[in-house]
Design an enzyme around this catalytic site. Structure first.
Site, PDB file in Angstrom:
ATOM      1  N   LYS A 120       0.839  -1.217   0.000  1.00  0.00           N
ATOM      2  CA  LYS A 120       0.000   0.000   0.000  1.00  0.00           C
ATOM      3  C   LYS A 120       0.864   1.254   0.000  1.00  0.00           C
ATOM      4  O   LYS A 120       1.761   1.392   0.819  1.00  0.00           O
ATOM      5  CB  LYS A 120      -0.892   0.022   1.252  1.00  0.00           C
ATOM      6  CG  LYS A 120      -1.960  -1.037   1.259  1.00  0.00           C
ATOM      7  CD  LYS A 120      -2.972  -0.815   2.368  1.00  0.00           C
ATOM      8  CE  LYS A 120      -2.390  -1.005   3.734  1.00  0.00           C
ATOM      9  NZ  LYS A 120      -3.389  -0.918   4.813  1.00  0.00           N
ATOM     10  N   GLU A 222      -5.336  -3.370  10.635  1.00  0.00           N
ATOM     11  CA  GLU A 222      -5.894  -2.049  10.956  1.00  0.00           C
ATOM     12  C   GLU A 222      -6.366  -1.982  12.405  1.00  0.00           C
ATOM     13  O   GLU A 222      -6.972  -0.993  12.829  1.00  0.00           O
ATOM     14  CB  GLU A 222      -7.076  -1.728  10.017  1.00  0.00           C
ATOM     15  CG  GLU A 222      -6.678  -1.518   8.572  1.00  0.00           C
ATOM     16  CD  GLU A 222      -6.041  -0.153   8.356  1.00  0.00           C
ATOM     17  OE1 GLU A 222      -6.610   0.836   8.796  1.00  0.00           O
ATOM     18  OE2 GLU A 222      -4.947  -0.102   7.762  1.00  0.00           O
TER      19      GLU A 222
HETATM   20  P1  NAD Z   1       8.315   9.031   9.620  1.00  0.00           P
HETATM   21  O1  NAD Z   1       8.757   8.542   8.305  1.00  0.00           O
HETATM   22  O2  NAD Z   1       7.702  10.386   9.668  1.00  0.00           O
HETATM   23  O3  NAD Z   1       9.543   9.008  10.614  1.00  0.00           O
HETATM   24  C1  NAD Z   1       9.392   9.543  11.894  1.00  0.00           C
HETATM   25  C2  NAD Z   1      10.491  10.555  12.243  1.00  0.00           C
HETATM   26  O4  NAD Z   1      11.709   9.841  12.458  1.00  0.00           O
HETATM   27  C3  NAD Z   1      10.775  11.562  11.133  1.00  0.00           C
HETATM   28  O5  NAD Z   1      10.947  12.833  11.718  1.00  0.00           O
HETATM   29  C4  NAD Z   1      12.109  11.094  10.548  1.00  0.00           C
HETATM   30  O6  NAD Z   1      12.868  12.157  10.065  1.00  0.00           O
HETATM   31  C5  NAD Z   1      12.772  10.473  11.745  1.00  0.00           C
HETATM   32  N1  NAD Z   1      13.741   9.420  11.440  1.00  0.00           N
HETATM   33  C6  NAD Z   1      13.641   8.468  10.487  1.00  0.00           C
HETATM   34  N2  NAD Z   1      14.677   7.624  10.581  1.00  0.00           N
HETATM   35  C7  NAD Z   1      15.455   8.053  11.591  1.00  0.00           C
HETATM   36  C8  NAD Z   1      16.660   7.577  12.186  1.00  0.00           C
HETATM   37  N3  NAD Z   1      17.247   6.443  11.779  1.00  0.00           N
HETATM   38  N4  NAD Z   1      17.193   8.279  13.227  1.00  0.00           N
HETATM   39  C9  NAD Z   1      16.569   9.397  13.689  1.00  0.00           C
HETATM   40  N5  NAD Z   1      15.414   9.882  13.191  1.00  0.00           N
HETATM   41  C10 NAD Z   1      14.858   9.215  12.143  1.00  0.00           C
HETATM   42  O7  NAD Z   1       7.223   8.060  10.262  1.00  0.00           O
HETATM   43  P2  NAD Z   1       7.225   6.517  10.674  1.00  0.00           P
HETATM   44  O8  NAD Z   1       6.862   6.510  12.118  1.00  0.00           O
HETATM   45  O9  NAD Z   1       8.416   5.763  10.230  1.00  0.00           O
HETATM   46  O10 NAD Z   1       6.003   5.930   9.822  1.00  0.00           O
HETATM   47  C11 NAD Z   1       4.682   6.407   9.969  1.00  0.00           C
HETATM   48  C12 NAD Z   1       4.058   6.528   8.600  1.00  0.00           C
HETATM   49  O11 NAD Z   1       4.101   5.247   7.970  1.00  0.00           O
HETATM   50  C13 NAD Z   1       2.601   6.933   8.641  1.00  0.00           C
HETATM   51  O12 NAD Z   1       2.379   7.899   7.648  1.00  0.00           O
HETATM   52  C14 NAD Z   1       1.846   5.658   8.320  1.00  0.00           C
HETATM   53  O13 NAD Z   1       0.609   5.910   7.662  1.00  0.00           O
HETATM   54  C15 NAD Z   1       2.822   4.957   7.419  1.00  0.00           C
HETATM   55  N6  NAD Z   1       2.634   3.495   7.434  1.00  0.00           N
HETATM   56  C16 NAD Z   1       2.357   2.910   6.250  1.00  0.00           C
HETATM   57  C17 NAD Z   1       2.134   1.542   6.219  1.00  0.00           C
HETATM   58  C18 NAD Z   1       1.800   0.876   4.920  1.00  0.00           C
HETATM   59  O14 NAD Z   1       1.179  -0.126   4.923  1.00  0.00           O
HETATM   60  N7  NAD Z   1       2.211   1.391   3.799  1.00  0.00           N
HETATM   61  C19 NAD Z   1       2.219   0.775   7.383  1.00  0.00           C
HETATM   62  C20 NAD Z   1       2.542   1.410   8.597  1.00  0.00           C
HETATM   63  C21 NAD Z   1       2.748   2.794   8.603  1.00  0.00           C
END
Ligand code: NAD
Length: 360
Positions: A120, A222
């Site tokens: 997705k 979900e």
């Molecule tokens: P994100 O990508 O915003 O990362 C969170 C924060 O961590 C950001 O500020 C980023 O700059 C920082 N960051 C990333 N890697 C880092 C590292 N190694 N060291 C320090 N900081 C770092 O968010 P997330 O929590 O990774 O993911 C959430 C998003 O993923 C949501 O938008 C959600 O809808 C999506 N998601 C999608 C699916 C899917 O099925 N496609 C599944 C789960 C989540």
């Protein structure tokens, strides 16, 4: 890193387009870029951090910049970052020339253990999360666990909530690992991360093998997201995705328990695991029950089942690893009033109730 670079080179792309955000653009993306640029034409595209960048305008900007830089159908888009970057790069890869190759290099726990295993790809609309998207399969997922060591504790906890969710819904074999291994400080070694990421991916794979578009059995992923997404949107970027899902899970478990579907011991296990991961059972400051209830109406599961306006389709558990309802459509219609009462019971302090009642 050697393997990441050599695997990327084996793809023989006409050009590589690394997509990252500002934080990862400082910490890790330059390592990949510096190694790859010596081997092949490579560009690095940096977008703003966070959920607010997950928009169609960012996708348009990325596509525009890549086309102007000369990407063609042989190009490869590489997402170097968390779930937001994975989705932005994923949707851009799906749309450019109706599909170019996508590689994930996840740098958050959520991305490494969960979102990279999903096909997705979506961005948000102001009206709701993940409303605009499609499916696109990555050509490769390349993980350097060392990247996870720079994550703030809140981000590690955020990823862990998704792993807890997968254990409660489809992979109960991971519950003992979580009960013994979770710590509220979120300090984990590389080898502990390796076990956790593997457990997360295997849980996801188990269901994805039979439902790769996540429209049937995999809707169970979900769990906690109905109320969780509403809280995440209401908090406007102040609450990590996983933490919002953690809050959503406790409400879902309470709803199931009130409906007589979930045993008290299983509800207690929810509390125990979430507490071990450092969750405070409280709505984020400034988020009212009324706002969460209003946002529930934009949930992206609407339409899977026909519901009256005062009903909301939720994933509920009938036991550990046992989503309620038909196997290929594990959704239960719940009265909004019951959800509202469970949010108040689980997430609003006694002294906050009068405050919220006034706002309702
Ligand atoms: P994100 O990508 O915003 O990362 C969170 C924060 O961590 C950001 O500020 C980023 O700059 C920082 N960051 C990333 N890697 C880092 C590292 N190694 N060291 C320090 N900081 C770092 O968010 P997330 O929590 O990774 O993911 C959430 C998003 O993923 C949501 O938008 C959600 O809808 C999506 N998601 C999608 C699916 C899917 O099925 N496609 C599944 C789960 C989540």
């Amino acid at each position: 890193m050697d393997e990441i670079i050599s695997t990327l080179c084996e793809l023989e792309a006409s050009s590589y387009h690394l997509v990252t955000d500002k934080t990862v653009g400082r910490l890790h993306a330059p390592t990949v870029f510096d190694r790859l640029v010596g081997e092949a034409p490579t560009r690095l595209w940096v977008v703003e951090d966070g959920e607010s960048a997950k928009s169609v305008s960012t996708v348009e900007q990325l596509a525009h910049d890549m086309v102007r830089a000369g990407i063609d159908r042989g190009g490869v888009i590489v997402a170097v970052g968390g779930g937001v970057i994975g989705n932005l790069a994923g949707l851009t890869a799906a749309l450019l020339f109706r599909g170019v190759r996508l590689v994930h290099v996840p740098t958050t726990l959520i991305a490494a253990a969960d979102s990279v295993a999903s096909l997705k790809q979506a961005v948000n609309l102001p009206l709701g999360k993940n409303l605009l998207g499609c499916y696109h399969k990555p050509t490769a997922v390349l993980i350097d666990l060392g990247f996870l060591q720079t994550l703030p504790a809140a981000q590690i906890r955020s990823g862990m909530y998704e792993i807890i969710k997968n254990a409660l819904t489809v992979a109960t074999e991971n519950i003992p690992l979580l009960e013994s291994g979770l710590n509220p400080n979120a300090i984990y070694s590389d080898s502990e991360f390796a076990v956790i990421v593997k457990a997360g991916l295997l849980a996801k794979q188990k269901v994805m093998l039979v439902d790769k578009c996540e429209r049937r059995q995999a809707l169970a992923f979900e769990y906690g997201h109905t109320v969780g997404h509403a809280i995440e949107l209401a908090a406007n970027g102040r609450v990590p995705h996983g933490e919002a899902v953690g809050l959503g899970m406790i409400v879902a478990a309470k709803v199931a328990s009130r409906l007589g579907r979930l045993k008290e011991a299983d509800l207690e296990l929810h509390y125990r695991l979430l507490r071990l991961n450092g969750l405070t059972f409280r709505l984020p400051a400034g988020v009212s029950v009324a706002t969460v209830m209003a946002l529930l109406r934009t949930d992206n599961k609407r339409g899977y089942v026909s519901a009256r306006p005062e009903q909301v389709a939720m994933i509920l558990l009938e036991g550990l690893g046992a989503p309620a309802g038909p196997v290929d459509r594990p959704l239960i219609l719940v009265e909004a009033s019951l959800i509202q009462s469970c949010i108040k019971e689980c997430l609003v302090d006694i002294e906050d109730v009068s405050y919220d009642e006034n706002r309702l």
